[in-house]
Scaffold this motif. Sequence first.
Motif, mmCIF file in Angstrom:
data_model
loop_
_atom_site.group_PDB
_atom_site.id
_atom_site.type_symbol
_atom_site.label_atom_id
_atom_site.label_comp_id
_atom_site.label_asym_id
_atom_site.label_seq_id
_atom_site.Cartn_x
_atom_site.Cartn_y
_atom_site.Cartn_z
ATOM 1 N N VAL A 8 0.936 -1.168 0.103
ATOM 2 C CA VAL A 8 0.059 0.110 -0.057
ATOM 3 C C VAL A 8 0.758 1.377 -0.012
ATOM 4 C CG1 VAL A 8 -1.591 1.249 1.290
ATOM 5 C CG2 VAL A 8 -1.904 -1.100 1.067
ATOM 6 N N SER A 9 1.832 1.381 0.862
ATOM 7 C CA SER A 9 2.707 2.463 0.800
ATOM 8 C C SER A 9 3.546 2.675 -0.586
ATOM 9 C CB SER A 9 3.890 2.286 2.063
ATOM 10 O OG SER A 9 4.634 1.292 1.797
ATOM 11 N N ASP A 10 3.735 1.823 -1.295
ATOM 12 C CA ASP A 10 4.436 1.779 -2.263
ATOM 13 C C ASP A 10 3.492 2.323 -3.613
ATOM 14 O OD1 ASP A 10 6.899 0.440 -1.690
ATOM 15 O OD2 ASP A 10 5.835 -1.385 -2.188
ATOM 16 N N GLY A 16 0.503 8.982 -5.704
ATOM 17 C CA GLY A 16 0.548 10.088 -4.935
ATOM 18 C C GLY A 16 -1.069 10.375 -4.172
ATOM 19 N N VAL A 17 -1.396 9.332 -3.983
ATOM 20 C CA VAL A 17 -2.780 8.993 -3.307
ATOM 21 C C VAL A 17 -2.950 8.712 -1.982
ATOM 22 C CG1 VAL A 17 -3.747 8.284 -5.694
ATOM 23 C CG2 VAL A 17 -3.016 6.430 -3.863
ATOM 24 N N GLU A 19 -3.836 6.595 1.764
ATOM 25 C CA GLU A 19 -3.570 5.181 2.108
ATOM 26 C C GLU A 19 -4.781 4.377 1.723
ATOM 27 O OE1 GLU A 19 -2.698 2.380 5.784
ATOM 28 O OE2 GLU A 19 -2.872 4.673 6.208
ATOM 29 N N SER A 20 -6.058 5.228 2.272
ATOM 30 C CA SER A 20 -7.267 4.440 1.969
ATOM 31 C C SER A 20 -7.778 4.330 0.422
ATOM 32 C CB SER A 20 -8.639 5.074 2.322
ATOM 33 O OG SER A 20 -8.748 6.607 1.860
ATOM 34 N N TYR A 21 -7.441 5.127 -0.400
ATOM 35 C CA TYR A 21 -7.639 5.018 -1.832
ATOM 36 C C TYR A 21 -6.445 3.990 -2.415
ATOM 37 C CZ TYR A 21 -8.683 6.103 -6.649
ATOM 38 O OH TYR A 21 -9.047 6.088 -7.878
ATOM 39 N N ALA A 22 -5.241 3.968 -1.904
ATOM 40 C CA ALA A 22 -4.223 2.717 -2.545
ATOM 41 C C ALA A 22 -4.893 1.618 -2.173
ATOM 42 C CB ALA A 22 -2.951 3.068 -1.876
ATOM 43 N N TYR A 23 -5.417 1.159 -1.100
ATOM 44 C CA TYR A 23 -6.063 -0.030 -0.734
ATOM 45 C C TYR A 23 -7.288 -0.282 -1.153
ATOM 46 C CZ TYR A 23 -3.787 -1.145 3.860
ATOM 47 O OH TYR A 23 -2.902 -1.337 5.024
ATOM 48 N N LYS A 24 -8.077 0.612 -1.738
ATOM 49 C CA LYS A 24 -9.255 0.582 -2.671
ATOM 50 C C LYS A 24 -8.497 -0.054 -4.074
ATOM 51 C CE LYS A 24 -13.182 2.969 -4.792
ATOM 52 N NZ LYS A 24 -13.825 4.134 -4.429
ATOM 53 N N LEU A 25 -7.630 0.732 -4.747
ATOM 54 C CA LEU A 25 -7.086 0.403 -5.872
ATOM 55 C C LEU A 25 -6.504 -1.132 -6.008
ATOM 56 C CD1 LEU A 25 -5.171 3.684 -6.765
ATOM 57 C CD2 LEU A 25 -7.223 2.638 -7.802
#
Length: 65
Positions: A8-10, A16-17, A19-25
């Motif tokens: 997720v951090s990567d 450039g989003v 954390e919650s949006y990265a999880y969603k993706l």
Amino acid sequence: MEKMFLRVSDVEEILGVSESYAYKLIRKLNKEMQDMGFQTIQGRIDTKFFYEHFYQTQNYERRDV
């Protein structure tokens, strides 16, 4: 050695989003992979699959050293 999976951090850093949006993706991409018959790891996404979907780089290759 490049990572086989992005966390997720990567994804946050690359796109450039938040954390919650990265999880969603990651959930969305993992669902696509599962629908194609692949096994997935929760909270991680295959690096090659990620780059193919976001940057249309079909020839992205991991460089395992």
